[in-house]
Enzyme design. Structure first.
Site, PDB file in Angstrom:
ATOM      1  N   ASP A 129      -7.382  -7.601 102.514  1.00  0.00           N
ATOM      2  CA  ASP A 129      -8.074  -7.500 103.794  1.00  0.00           C
ATOM      3  C   ASP A 129      -9.031  -6.320 103.758  1.00  0.00           C
ATOM      4  O   ASP A 129      -8.619  -5.185 103.501  1.00  0.00           O
ATOM      5  CB  ASP A 129      -7.063  -7.347 104.935  1.00  0.00           C
ATOM      6  CG  ASP A 129      -7.714  -7.618 106.290  1.00  0.00           C
ATOM      7  OD1 ASP A 129      -8.677  -8.412 106.346  1.00  0.00           O
ATOM      8  OD2 ASP A 129      -7.266  -7.018 107.280  1.00  0.00           O
ATOM      9  N   HIS A 136     -16.282  -2.458 114.613  1.00  0.00           N
ATOM     10  CA  HIS A 136     -14.824  -2.311 114.743  1.00  0.00           C
ATOM     11  C   HIS A 136     -14.397  -0.959 114.171  1.00  0.00           C
ATOM     12  O   HIS A 136     -13.662  -0.200 114.815  1.00  0.00           O
ATOM     13  CB  HIS A 136     -14.114  -3.445 114.016  1.00  0.00           C
ATOM     14  CG  HIS A 136     -12.626  -3.265 113.890  1.00  0.00           C
ATOM     15  ND1 HIS A 136     -11.764  -3.449 114.954  1.00  0.00           N
ATOM     16  CD2 HIS A 136     -11.845  -2.896 112.838  1.00  0.00           C
ATOM     17  CE1 HIS A 136     -10.518  -3.222 114.560  1.00  0.00           C
ATOM     18  NE2 HIS A 136     -10.539  -2.883 113.279  1.00  0.00           N
ATOM     19  N   ARG A 145      -9.813   9.166 116.340  1.00  0.00           N
ATOM     20  CA  ARG A 145     -10.244  10.484 115.865  1.00  0.00           C
ATOM     21  C   ARG A 145     -11.418  10.956 116.721  1.00  0.00           C
ATOM     22  O   ARG A 145     -12.549  11.097 116.230  1.00  0.00           O
ATOM     23  CB  ARG A 145     -10.669  10.414 114.386  1.00  0.00           C
ATOM     24  CG  ARG A 145      -9.568  10.003 113.409  1.00  0.00           C
ATOM     25  CD  ARG A 145     -10.100   9.997 111.969  1.00  0.00           C
ATOM     26  NE  ARG A 145     -11.298   9.168 111.845  1.00  0.00           N
ATOM     27  CZ  ARG A 145     -11.284   7.840 111.611  1.00  0.00           C
ATOM     28  NH1 ARG A 145     -10.153   7.225 111.446  1.00  0.00           N
ATOM     29  NH2 ARG A 145     -12.415   7.168 111.532  1.00  0.00           N
ATOM     30  N   GLU A 202      -6.857 -10.091 115.100  1.00  0.00           N
ATOM     31  CA  GLU A 202      -8.093  -9.581 114.508  1.00  0.00           C
ATOM     32  C   GLU A 202      -8.946 -10.774 114.077  1.00  0.00           C
ATOM     33  O   GLU A 202      -8.484 -11.648 113.349  1.00  0.00           O
ATOM     34  CB  GLU A 202      -7.806  -8.650 113.316  1.00  0.00           C
ATOM     35  CG  GLU A 202      -7.217  -7.313 113.762  1.00  0.00           C
ATOM     36  CD  GLU A 202      -7.164  -6.257 112.659  1.00  0.00           C
ATOM     37  OE1 GLU A 202      -7.291  -6.618 111.475  1.00  0.00           O
ATOM     38  OE2 GLU A 202      -6.992  -5.069 113.005  1.00  0.00           O
ATOM     39  N   GLU A 204     -11.530 -12.469 111.962  1.00  0.00           N
ATOM     40  CA  GLU A 204     -12.055 -12.193 110.624  1.00  0.00           C
ATOM     41  C   GLU A 204     -12.569 -13.461 109.941  1.00  0.00           C
ATOM     42  O   GLU A 204     -12.177 -14.575 110.274  1.00  0.00           O
ATOM     43  CB  GLU A 204     -10.965 -11.553 109.749  1.00  0.00           C
ATOM     44  CG  GLU A 204     -10.358 -10.308 110.385  1.00  0.00           C
ATOM     45  CD  GLU A 204      -9.625  -9.398 109.407  1.00  0.00           C
ATOM     46  OE1 GLU A 204      -9.832  -9.540 108.187  1.00  0.00           O
ATOM     47  OE2 GLU A 204      -8.859  -8.541 109.889  1.00  0.00           O
ATOM     48  N   ASP A 236      -5.877 -11.894 111.462  1.00  0.00           N
ATOM     49  CA  ASP A 236      -5.003 -10.891 110.867  1.00  0.00           C
ATOM     50  C   ASP A 236      -4.173 -10.272 112.002  1.00  0.00           C
ATOM     51  O   ASP A 236      -4.474  -9.188 112.498  1.00  0.00           O
ATOM     52  CB  ASP A 236      -5.872  -9.842 110.156  1.00  0.00           C
ATOM     53  CG  ASP A 236      -5.058  -8.703 109.587  1.00  0.00           C
ATOM     54  OD1 ASP A 236      -3.876  -8.915 109.279  1.00  0.00           O
ATOM     55  OD2 ASP A 236      -5.614  -7.591 109.453  1.00  0.00           O
ATOM     56  N   ARG A 240       0.100  -2.990 116.669  1.00  0.00           N
ATOM     57  CA  ARG A 240      -0.589  -1.689 116.688  1.00  0.00           C
ATOM     58  C   ARG A 240       0.351  -0.498 116.707  1.00  0.00           C
ATOM     59  O   ARG A 240       0.080   0.536 116.090  1.00  0.00           O
ATOM     60  CB  ARG A 240      -1.531  -1.613 117.892  1.00  0.00           C
ATOM     61  CG  ARG A 240      -2.614  -2.659 117.923  1.00  0.00           C
ATOM     62  CD  ARG A 240      -3.539  -2.546 116.743  1.00  0.00           C
ATOM     63  NE  ARG A 240      -4.547  -3.604 116.764  1.00  0.00           N
ATOM     64  CZ  ARG A 240      -5.274  -3.949 115.701  1.00  0.00           C
ATOM     65  NH1 ARG A 240      -5.096  -3.321 114.541  1.00  0.00           N
ATOM     66  NH2 ARG A 240      -6.161  -4.912 115.782  1.00  0.00           N
ATOM     67  N   GLN A 243       1.750  -0.126 113.321  1.00  0.00           N
ATOM     68  CA  GLN A 243       0.671   0.341 112.439  1.00  0.00           C
ATOM     69  C   GLN A 243       0.440   1.851 112.588  1.00  0.00           C
ATOM     70  O   GLN A 243       0.299   2.569 111.606  1.00  0.00           O
ATOM     71  CB  GLN A 243      -0.614  -0.428 112.790  1.00  0.00           C
ATOM     72  CG  GLN A 243      -1.795  -0.161 111.872  1.00  0.00           C
ATOM     73  CD  GLN A 243      -3.012  -1.014 112.250  1.00  0.00           C
ATOM     74  OE1 GLN A 243      -2.968  -1.845 113.149  1.00  0.00           O
ATOM     75  NE2 GLN A 243      -4.111  -0.805 111.558  1.00  0.00           N
ATOM     76  N   LYS A 256       1.090  -5.730 109.495  1.00  0.00           N
ATOM     77  CA  LYS A 256       0.185  -6.838 109.196  1.00  0.00           C
ATOM     78  C   LYS A 256       0.896  -8.014 108.539  1.00  0.00           C
ATOM     79  O   LYS A 256       0.438  -9.151 108.652  1.00  0.00           O
ATOM     80  CB  LYS A 256      -0.906  -6.354 108.236  1.00  0.00           C
ATOM     81  CG  LYS A 256      -1.707  -5.173 108.736  1.00  0.00           C
ATOM     82  CD  LYS A 256      -2.704  -5.623 109.758  1.00  0.00           C
ATOM     83  CE  LYS A 256      -3.710  -4.516 110.065  1.00  0.00           C
ATOM     84  NZ  LYS A 256      -4.779  -5.036 110.922  1.00  0.00           N
ATOM     85  N   THR A 260      -0.386 -14.059 108.938  1.00  0.00           N
ATOM     86  CA  THR A 260      -1.851 -14.100 108.896  1.00  0.00           C
ATOM     87  C   THR A 260      -2.232 -15.576 108.937  1.00  0.00           C
ATOM     88  O   THR A 260      -1.815 -16.345 108.073  1.00  0.00           O
ATOM     89  CB  THR A 260      -2.384 -13.447 107.601  1.00  0.00           C
ATOM     90  OG1 THR A 260      -1.936 -12.088 107.559  1.00  0.00           O
ATOM     91  CG2 THR A 260      -3.906 -13.487 107.543  1.00  0.00           C
ATOM     92  N   THR A 353     -12.061  -6.925 110.838  1.00  0.00           N
ATOM     93  CA  THR A 353     -12.339  -7.361 112.203  1.00  0.00           C
ATOM     94  C   THR A 353     -13.835  -7.316 112.496  1.00  0.00           C
ATOM     95  O   THR A 353     -14.479  -6.290 112.280  1.00  0.00           O
ATOM     96  CB  THR A 353     -11.590  -6.449 113.191  1.00  0.00           C
ATOM     97  OG1 THR A 353     -10.231  -6.420 112.799  1.00  0.00           O
ATOM     98  CG2 THR A 353     -11.706  -6.957 114.609  1.00  0.00           C
ATOM     99  N   GLU A 367      -9.680  -3.067 120.998  1.00  0.00           N
ATOM    100  CA  GLU A 367     -11.027  -2.681 121.436  1.00  0.00           C
ATOM    101  C   GLU A 367     -11.361  -3.259 122.804  1.00  0.00           C
ATOM    102  O   GLU A 367     -11.929  -2.568 123.649  1.00  0.00           O
ATOM    103  CB  GLU A 367     -12.067  -3.163 120.425  1.00  0.00           C
ATOM    104  CG  GLU A 367     -11.935  -2.537 119.065  1.00  0.00           C
ATOM    105  CD  GLU A 367     -12.656  -3.378 118.024  1.00  0.00           C
ATOM    106  OE1 GLU A 367     -13.866  -3.200 117.861  1.00  0.00           O
ATOM    107  OE2 GLU A 367     -12.000  -4.241 117.397  1.00  0.00           O
TER     108      GLU A 367
END
Ligand code: MN
Length: 420
Positions: A129, A136, A145, A202, A204, A236, A240, A243, A256, A260, A353, A367
């Site tokens: 992946d 994204h 961050r 996600e 993709e 995917d 969260r 993760q 993950k 999938t 994503t 998001e």
């Protein structure tokens, strides 16, 4: 690379196809289906039907030499598959009577897609992946961050990726059982092992490899498409909270690998050739071994639909486009093999994503709801959603808009079921 076989916009099939169908004669994608009482066979989508290639082979409409076994893709490399698509095109063209006027054969060879159990087209031996959706990556960077630049320093120099678990790739329609996992709850000092509270999707694009490459050799960016079989959609699914706790310092793992989902149809690069686009400018310029050659991106409209168990209809929650990817499928494969890592037939890699730059174009709930702070409202029932709840059905779909027809991918769908 051989010249793509492009079906003219004016071509029509004798099989009825509606204007909004994903599967006109211009597409002809490949899938694997098991009609009732029969074993799995390679099929082609036309309108709302599957065309069974094993039946055509048995009837002598495909040359045995070229297409020996059609109960899986294993004997079919890219050249054979793409040549097969041309033969199927001929048989489906409106004025070709060979199959059209053979009612008995048609009854066996054609069956409705909604009666077919469409499988994972090729169970992949490996799954990678990527993280090539730049909007994204920068949305996530800003959330996690906030004091630093949204993109890490390597982002524009190489397509970031991790090795996923091929064993968890499932067919569209497979129920998604809410996974349990370790989470560090807000304010807690030690983790708990509980069902995820932050189940997400996600959006993709997936790429199937046709021709492999042995260890020690690399695939160049300009030659990469010769190694590709075609494209699918990939969800995917992501936990969260799991993760967040597990990903440092080696990247995602159990957040993950619980499931999938891939869409059932491999859309060929030939069918997509009229929908190629340059993609965004790469600045700073990338190193020579990753430099793009020509138009290696695609203009595929992507949609995300959510239906809660109380609602009667799904609601469109996001619209995006594959042209938002920073790195193309060719660049991803060139990077993946740039150290001499071997790849083989059926390997699957996904794009990362794909979010667009605007609101309403986000490719994940993380998001769309700004980390759960701005819930979505389901208009029909006035319910709200931050992350997925049990009973929710999440559907990805995508298509290229041609002149009077669509080259589409069908649906990549999963319904969430409670943790066990
Ligand atoms: Mn992903």
């Amino acid at each position: 690379m051989s010249k793509p076989f492009v079906v003219p916009a004016s071509a029509r099939s004798w099989v009825p196809v509606t204007a909004d169908s994903h599967f006109p004669i211009q597409n002809l994608p490949f899938g694997l289906a098991a009609p009732k009482g029969r074993s799995a066979s390679v099929v082609v989508a036309i309108g709302d039907q599957c065309l069974d290639l094993t039946v055509l082979g048995e009837a002598g409409l495909l040359s045995e030499e070229d297409f020996p076994i059609l109960d899986s893709f294993i004997e079919l490399d890219r050249e054979a598959l793409y040549a097969l698509r041309e033969v199927v095109f001929g048989l489906l063209l409106e004025d070709n009577r060979t199959l059209r006027d053979n009612k008995k054969l048609c009854e066996r060879a054609l069956f409705p897609q909604n009666h077919a159990r469409l499988q994972v087209p090729i169970p992949p031996p490996s799954f990678v992946d990527f993280y090539s959706g730049i909007h994204h990556a920068s949305n996530v960077g800003k959330m996690f961050r906030p004091d630093q630049p949204p993109l890490l320093p390597n982002y524009r120099h190489l397509p970031v990726a991790y090795n996923g678990r091929a064993s968890s790739v499932v067919r569209s329609g497979t129920p998604i059982v809410r996974p349990k996992g370790q989470q560090l709850l807000p304010g807690a000092e030690s983790p708990v092992f509980e069902p995820t509270r932050e189940l997400d999707f996600e959006l993709e694009l997936g790429v199937y490899v046709s021709h492999g490459q042995e260890m020690g050799k690399r695939i160049t960016c300009s030659g990469a498409e010769d190694h590709l079989l075609g494209l699918v959609l990939v969800n995917d699914w992501s936990a969260r909270d799991v993760q967040r706790w597990e990903y440092q310092p080696l990247g995602p793992f159990l957040a993950k690998s619980f499931a999938t989902t891939v869409s059932p149809w491999i859309v060929t690069l030939d069918a997509l050739s009229l929908f190629r686009v340059e993609g965004c400018v790469q600045d700073p310029p990338v190193l020579p071994h990753l430099r793009r050659h020509g138009s290696q991106h695609f203009d595929i409209v992507l949609e995300v639909w959510l239906q809660t168990s109380k609602a009667k209809r799904p609601q469109l929650i996001s619209t995006s486009n594959t042209s938002h990817l920073y790195w193309s499928p060719s660049q991803q494969l060139a990077h993946m093999t740039s150290n001499g890592c071997p790849v083989e037939f059926g390997d699957l890699y996904a794009s990362g994503t794909i979010s667009g730059p605007e609101k309403g174009q986000e490719g994940s709930l993380l998001e769309l709801t700004v980390r759960g702070k701005e819930p979505l409202t389901i208009a029909e029932t006035s319910e709200t959603r931050t992350f997925l709840e049990d009973g929710d059905t999440l559907t990805l779909t995508g298509y290229c808009q041609g002149e009077g027809y669509r080259v589409g991918f069908g649906q990549c769908l999963g319904q969430v079921s409670p943790a066990v």
